[in-house]
Design an enzyme around this catalytic site. Structure first.
Site, PDB file in Angstrom:
ATOM      1  N   LYS A  57     -10.307  -2.850  10.996  1.00 57.32           N
ATOM      2  CA  LYS A  57      -8.933  -2.641  11.464  1.00 57.32           C
ATOM      3  C   LYS A  57      -8.723  -3.296  12.832  1.00 57.32           C
ATOM      4  O   LYS A  57      -7.658  -3.868  13.098  1.00 57.32           O
ATOM      5  CB  LYS A  57      -8.618  -1.152  11.544  1.00 57.32           C
ATOM      6  N   ARG A  94     -10.613  15.626  17.242  1.00 59.33           N
ATOM      7  CA  ARG A  94      -9.604  14.707  16.748  1.00 59.33           C
ATOM      8  C   ARG A  94      -8.216  15.189  17.163  1.00 59.33           C
ATOM      9  O   ARG A  94      -7.985  16.382  17.358  1.00 59.33           O
ATOM     10  CB  ARG A  94      -9.665  14.574  15.215  1.00 59.33           C
ATOM     11  N   ALA A 123     -13.890  -1.304  12.707  1.00 57.42           N
ATOM     12  CA  ALA A 123     -14.101  -2.696  13.097  1.00 57.42           C
ATOM     13  C   ALA A 123     -13.202  -3.633  12.300  1.00 57.42           C
ATOM     14  O   ALA A 123     -12.633  -4.593  12.842  1.00 57.42           O
ATOM     15  CB  ALA A 123     -15.566  -3.085  12.902  1.00 57.42           C
ATOM     16  N   HIS A 166     -20.886   8.594  14.334  1.00 56.14           N
ATOM     17  CA  HIS A 166     -19.752   9.527  14.347  1.00 56.14           C
ATOM     18  C   HIS A 166     -19.154   9.613  15.754  1.00 56.14           C
ATOM     19  O   HIS A 166     -19.755  10.176  16.666  1.00 56.14           O
ATOM     20  CB  HIS A 166     -20.234  10.910  13.875  1.00 56.14           C
ATOM     21  N   THR A 174      -4.880   2.177  13.574  1.00 47.15           N
ATOM     22  CA  THR A 174      -5.470   3.493  13.759  1.00 47.15           C
ATOM     23  C   THR A 174      -6.010   3.657  15.173  1.00 47.15           C
ATOM     24  O   THR A 174      -6.401   2.669  15.815  1.00 47.15           O
ATOM     25  CB  THR A 174      -6.627   3.698  12.755  1.00 47.15           C
ATOM     26  N   ASP A 175      -6.080   4.912  15.642  1.00 48.86           N
ATOM     27  CA  ASP A 175      -6.685   5.175  16.951  1.00 48.86           C
ATOM     28  C   ASP A 175      -8.174   4.867  16.962  1.00 48.86           C
ATOM     29  O   ASP A 175      -8.777   4.694  18.029  1.00 48.86           O
ATOM     30  CB  ASP A 175      -6.440   6.621  17.380  1.00 48.86           C
ATOM     31  N   GLU A 176      -8.790   4.753  15.794  1.00 49.19           N
ATOM     32  CA  GLU A 176     -10.237   4.539  15.725  1.00 49.19           C
ATOM     33  C   GLU A 176     -10.661   3.172  16.246  1.00 49.19           C
ATOM     34  O   GLU A 176     -11.845   2.958  16.537  1.00 49.19           O
ATOM     35  CB  GLU A 176     -10.740   4.753  14.300  1.00 49.19           C
ATOM     36  N   TYR A 192     -15.253   0.512   9.107  1.00 49.49           N
ATOM     37  CA  TYR A 192     -13.807   0.679   8.869  1.00 49.49           C
ATOM     38  C   TYR A 192     -13.007   0.318  10.111  1.00 49.49           C
ATOM     39  O   TYR A 192     -12.105  -0.534  10.072  1.00 49.49           O
ATOM     40  CB  TYR A 192     -13.493   2.118   8.448  1.00 49.49           C
ATOM     41  N   GLY A 223       0.816  -1.210   0.000  1.00 48.89           N
ATOM     42  CA  GLY A 223       0.000   0.000   0.000  1.00 48.89           C
ATOM     43  C   GLY A 223       0.846   1.256   0.000  1.00 48.89           C
ATOM     44  O   GLY A 223       0.436   2.301   0.514  1.00 48.89           O
ATOM     45  N   LEU A 257      -3.146  -0.200  -6.470  1.00 48.38           N
ATOM     46  CA  LEU A 257      -3.521   1.020  -7.191  1.00 48.38           C
ATOM     47  C   LEU A 257      -5.040   1.159  -7.296  1.00 48.38           C
ATOM     48  O   LEU A 257      -5.600   1.308  -8.375  1.00 48.38           O
ATOM     49  CB  LEU A 257      -2.865   1.085  -8.580  1.00 48.38           C
ATOM     50  N   ASN A 316     -13.524  19.888  15.093  1.00 53.17           N
ATOM     51  CA  ASN A 316     -13.580  20.014  13.632  1.00 53.17           C
ATOM     52  C   ASN A 316     -13.897  21.439  13.197  1.00 53.17           C
ATOM     53  O   ASN A 316     -13.371  21.926  12.189  1.00 53.17           O
ATOM     54  CB  ASN A 316     -14.620  19.044  13.061  1.00 53.17           C
ATOM     55  N   PHE A 365      -1.351   7.692   0.846  1.00 51.18           N
ATOM     56  CA  PHE A 365      -0.906   8.926   1.493  1.00 51.18           C
ATOM     57  C   PHE A 365       0.278   8.702   2.441  1.00 51.18           C
ATOM     58  O   PHE A 365       1.380   9.205   2.221  1.00 51.18           O
ATOM     59  CB  PHE A 365      -2.098   9.538   2.241  1.00 51.18           C
TER      60      PHE A 365
END
Length: 324
Positions: A153, A213, A151, A275, A125-127, A149, A8, A35, A248, A12
């Site tokens: 991870k 965040r 879940a 959220h 991730t922290d999520e 997402y 990957g 890709l 935010n 980013f």
């Protein structure tokens, strides 16, 4: 020579990690990327001709290409960035998230185990912790993901740690707070606001804008990942946080200010399902064991990020038109 397979690596964070690592001596990077929409070869345009870098197009679920790369390039370390990562997309279509972030990871872990990899860095991730109203998450905190997402991870994290406990596989897990900086795909919060501002549009913020965040420049995250890869303890989890927490709505206000826009351009829109209110990480382990701390400041990094997008329309304009 450290022969590192980065999966990957056209995304980013992965692309910025590769560029940072290629500046070091005695490092060879093999980059495997499927890709998808967020994997952009332009992110690595300046390193295409480097003698210590090689790109392979492929999927982490493809056992044959994994075996070929690990054998042909004498891979001894793996850093896995390959993931579906956008919460909104996971709400709309969760299946691909489970397929890549859990099933794909299982294939990659098993091939790496068969090839006796010495270190495997799994980027999480922290999520996965869910939301926290007060205090900060430590690495021992129970996982409570709040969307498909996170879940997927969290499932990958548990699988990775199971490989360590079952096989003594040399896994190291990292959980980073929100990254920002150049080359981030336009659907993400900060680049979306910047690009909409540059194009004369309103700046949308979910709900009442009070969600909080923790933010870290991508270059600082990559610096932490480098230290963890080479010096972190196998079987351990490392939180990577900055302590820079903002609502935010505050972020939107800063971006409007940097762009010279009226605060009236900020538009509150319907909140998304599930959220999470706030994420915050306790990074004491990373600071104590590896002496890492973020450099600079959030605002300084934000100013530099806004400038980069303003100077590099060639990079983001095609991506924006594609998704608009």
């Amino acid at each position: 020579m450290a022969n590192i397979l980065v999966t990957g690596g056209c995304g980013f964070i992965g692309s910025q990690f590769i560029k940072a690592m290629l500046q070091e001596e005695n490092v060879f990077i093999s980059n495997l990327d499927k890709l998808t929409y967020a994997g952009n070869p332009a992110n690595l345009k300046e390193v295409e001709g480097c003698s210590n870098y090689r790109f392979f197009k492929g999927d982490i679920q493809d056992k044959e290409i994994l075996d070929y790369i690990m054998r042909q390039e004498h891979v001894d370390m793996v850093v896995n960035f390959a993931a579906e990562s956008h919460v909104d997309r996971s709400i709309e279509g969760p299946e691909i998230f489970a397929r890549t972030n859990y099933l794909g990871l299982q294939v990659l872990l098993e091939r790496a185990r068969q090839h006796n990899i010495s270190r495997f860095l799994q980027i999480s991730t922290d999520e996965v912790y869910g939301e926290i109203k007060k205090g900060k998450f430590q690495e021992s905190h129970p996982l409570c993901p709040g969307n498909p997402y996170s879940a997927s991870k969290a499932a990958g994290d548990l699988l990775s740690l199971a490989y360590y406990r079952t096989y003594r596989f040399p896994i190291i897990l990292t959980r980073s707070c929100n990254n920002y900086g150049p080359y981030q795909y336009p659907e993400k919060f900060i680049p979306q606001l910047i690009l909409r501002g540059l194009m004369g549009r309103n700046l949308p913020v979910y709900g009442d804008g009070s969600n909080i965040r923790e933010w870290l420049p991508v270059q600082e995250n990559c610096r932490a990942l480098r230290e963890i890869l080479f010096r972190g303890q196998k079987g351990f989890i490392y939180n990577i946080g900055s302590g820079w927490e903002y609502e935010n709505l505050e972020i939107a206000g800063m971006i409007a200010e940097i762009l010279g826009l009226s605060p009236a351009r900020i538009e509150l829109v319907s909140d998304r399902p599930g959220h999470d209110f706030r994420y915050a990480l306790d990074s004491s382990r990373l600071k104590k064991e590896l002496d890492w701390r973020p450099r600079g400041s959030f605002y300084q990094g934000l100013v530099e990020t806004v400038k980069w997008y303003g100077d590099n329309r060639w990079w983001w304009q095609p991506l924006w038109e594609e998704r608009d």
